[in-house]
Design a protein around this motif. Structure first.
Motif, PDB file in Angstrom:
ATOM      1  N   GLU A 161       0.800  -1.216   0.000  1.00  0.00           N
ATOM      2  CA  GLU A 161       0.000   0.000   0.000  1.00  0.00           C
ATOM      3  C   GLU A 161       0.838   1.274   0.000  1.00  0.00           C
ATOM      4  OE1 GLU A 161      -0.858   0.411   4.793  1.00  0.00           O
ATOM      5  OE2 GLU A 161      -2.340  -0.545   3.500  1.00  0.00           O
ATOM      6  N   ASP A 162       2.129   1.164   0.298  1.00  0.00           N
ATOM      7  CA  ASP A 162       2.976   2.356   0.347  1.00  0.00           C
ATOM      8  C   ASP A 162       3.862   2.495  -0.886  1.00  0.00           C
ATOM      9  OD1 ASP A 162       4.567   0.169   0.883  1.00  0.00           O
ATOM     10  OD2 ASP A 162       5.772   1.161   2.422  1.00  0.00           O
ATOM     11  N   VAL A 163       3.531   1.807  -1.989  1.00  0.00           N
ATOM     12  CA  VAL A 163       4.396   1.853  -3.164  1.00  0.00           C
ATOM     13  C   VAL A 163       3.927   2.921  -4.143  1.00  0.00           C
ATOM     14  CG1 VAL A 163       4.932  -0.606  -2.954  1.00  0.00           C
ATOM     15  CG2 VAL A 163       3.116   0.125  -4.515  1.00  0.00           C
ATOM     16  N   VAL A 164       4.883   3.430  -4.922  1.00  0.00           N
ATOM     17  CA  VAL A 164       4.599   4.262  -6.087  1.00  0.00           C
ATOM     18  C   VAL A 164       5.331   3.644  -7.269  1.00  0.00           C
ATOM     19  CG1 VAL A 164       4.157   6.422  -4.870  1.00  0.00           C
ATOM     20  CG2 VAL A 164       6.504   5.811  -5.461  1.00  0.00           C
ATOM     21  N   PHE A 165       4.722   3.736  -8.443  1.00  0.00           N
ATOM     22  CA  PHE A 165       5.284   3.125  -9.642  1.00  0.00           C
ATOM     23  C   PHE A 165       6.070   4.170 -10.432  1.00  0.00           C
ATOM     24  CE2 PHE A 165       1.527   0.661  -8.529  1.00  0.00           C
ATOM     25  CZ  PHE A 165       2.024  -0.635  -8.564  1.00  0.00           C
ATOM     26  N   ILE A 166       7.316   3.846 -10.739  1.00  0.00           N
ATOM     27  CA  ILE A 166       8.203   4.760 -11.453  1.00  0.00           C
ATOM     28  C   ILE A 166       8.212   4.381 -12.937  1.00  0.00           C
ATOM     29  CG2 ILE A 166      10.500   5.761 -11.557  1.00  0.00           C
ATOM     30  CD1 ILE A 166       8.979   6.157  -8.883  1.00  0.00           C
ATOM     31  N   PRO A 167       7.821   5.287 -13.826  1.00  0.00           N
ATOM     32  CA  PRO A 167       7.764   4.963 -15.259  1.00  0.00           C
ATOM     33  C   PRO A 167       9.131   4.563 -15.803  1.00  0.00           C
ATOM     34  CG  PRO A 167       6.625   7.030 -14.792  1.00  0.00           C
ATOM     35  CD  PRO A 167       7.370   6.667 -13.549  1.00  0.00           C
ATOM     36  N   PRO A 168       9.158   3.716 -16.823  1.00  0.00           N
ATOM     37  CA  PRO A 168      10.430   3.357 -17.456  1.00  0.00           C
ATOM     38  C   PRO A 168      11.184   4.593 -17.930  1.00  0.00           C
ATOM     39  CG  PRO A 168       8.665   1.934 -18.245  1.00  0.00           C
ATOM     40  CD  PRO A 168       8.010   3.013 -17.432  1.00  0.00           C
ATOM     41  N   GLY A 169      12.489   4.615 -17.649  1.00  0.00           N
ATOM     42  CA  GLY A 169      13.313   5.738 -18.062  1.00  0.00           C
ATOM     43  C   GLY A 169      13.506   6.798 -17.002  1.00  0.00           C
ATOM     44  N   PHE A 170      12.836   6.648 -15.847  1.00  0.00           N
ATOM     45  CA  PHE A 170      12.987   7.602 -14.751  1.00  0.00           C
ATOM     46  C   PHE A 170      13.817   6.974 -13.634  1.00  0.00           C
ATOM     47  CE2 PHE A 170       9.276   9.298 -16.836  1.00  0.00           C
ATOM     48  CZ  PHE A 170       9.370  10.669 -16.646  1.00  0.00           C
ATOM     49  N   ASP A 171      14.608   7.806 -12.971  1.00  0.00           N
ATOM     50  CA  ASP A 171      15.215   7.395 -11.716  1.00  0.00           C
ATOM     51  C   ASP A 171      14.922   8.476 -10.691  1.00  0.00           C
ATOM     52  OD1 ASP A 171      18.009   9.099 -11.497  1.00  0.00           O
ATOM     53  OD2 ASP A 171      17.503   8.606 -13.568  1.00  0.00           O
TER      54      ASP A 171
END
Length: 275
Positions: A254-264
């Protein structure tokens, strides 16, 4: 173990499409083309994913009540910055593959734009009428999970390189396998984002983006807090993460966020930036 044998899923999809369509054309030369417009106007409704990094929006996320599963609205907000790629015709309608064996139409969404372009070339080879005006279009991932159309099955196609990475990560953890059962997402126990006194764990669709973020976080923490050390990398499936977020009142996701491909990302808010 020959890992290259594990990553023929995408090629198999293309091969199966061509085989099934060739069989369909042979058995019924007057049948309508298997790529048709069953999802008319869906692209117009869903075109153009939001590509701003999701950690810029987590402060507005709807957090679940204690002991309650996350609302679908909260899950969608975490997914909306992630693009996938589909095929569209000149009328901006999604192209579907007719499943000869299953009787269902198949909508394919690729995480890698080059994979979608390869699929488009295959489609155009099988049915030359699809060449005029057909193109690859970006779609926000949260919109894909909203799609429910009778007789249509939607499939997410992960990047082959990330499936390889996922199998290697699992092999290092003692869980060798010949295939990966979904879209891989990567995380590290050492990488935590903070926003307005809340902590979030980033999940990456590319292992390389996670490694860059760990390197940046290590540099940040050497200046701000030298206790951070690069930890092990873990891998899970996107489908399982979303299922647990939606159904499990004690979900660890529940505490996750999804990072788009190509982002750091950076653990120091002053240094958060996109590539």
């Amino acid at each position: 173990m020959n890992l290259d044998k594990c990553f023929s899923n995408f090629q198999n999809v293309l091969s199966d499409i061509q085989t099934n369509l060739s069989a369909l054309a042979h058995n019924n030369p007057h049948a309508r083309p298997p790529f048709h417009n069953a999802l008319s106007a869906l692209h117009r409704a869903f075109q153009g994913p939001t590509l701003s990094p999701p950690w810029a929006r987590v402060a507005q996320s709807i957090m679940p009540m204690p002991r309650q599963p996350m609302s679908w609205e909260a899950i969608e907000e975490r997914l909306e910055g992630v693009p996938v790629y589909a095929l569209s015709n000149a009328s901006e309608e999604f192209l579907l593959v007719a499943g000869v064996s299953t009787g269902k139409n198949l909508g394919l969404f690729c995480f890698n734009e080059d994979d979608a372009q390869a699929l488009l070339r295959q489609v155009s080879t099988v049915d030359p009428r699809m060449r005029d005006g057909s193109k690859v279009v970006p779609v926000a991932l949260n919109k894909v999970f909203q799609l429910k159309v009778n007789g249509v099955a939607f499939r997410l196609i992960p990047e082959q390189s990330q499936v390889k990475n996922a199998l290697r990560v699992r092999e290092k953890s003692g869980f060798a396998a010949n295939s990966f059962p979904g879209v891989p997402v990567f995380q590290s126990k050492s990488l935590i984002l903070k926003s307005q006194d809340k902590r979030y764990r980033p999940l990456f669709f590319r292992k390389e983006d996670l490694e860059k973020s760990l390197h940046r976080a290590s540099s940040d923490q050497n200046q701000l807090n030298p206790t951070l050390r690069q930890g092990d990398i873990q891998v899970a499936t996107l489908e399982d993460v979303i299922k647990q977020m939606k159904e499990n009142s004690t979900s660890k996701w529940e505490d996750v966020v999804f990072i788009p491909p190509g982002f750091d990302v950076s653990t120091d808010p002053r240094k958060q930036r996109t590539p």
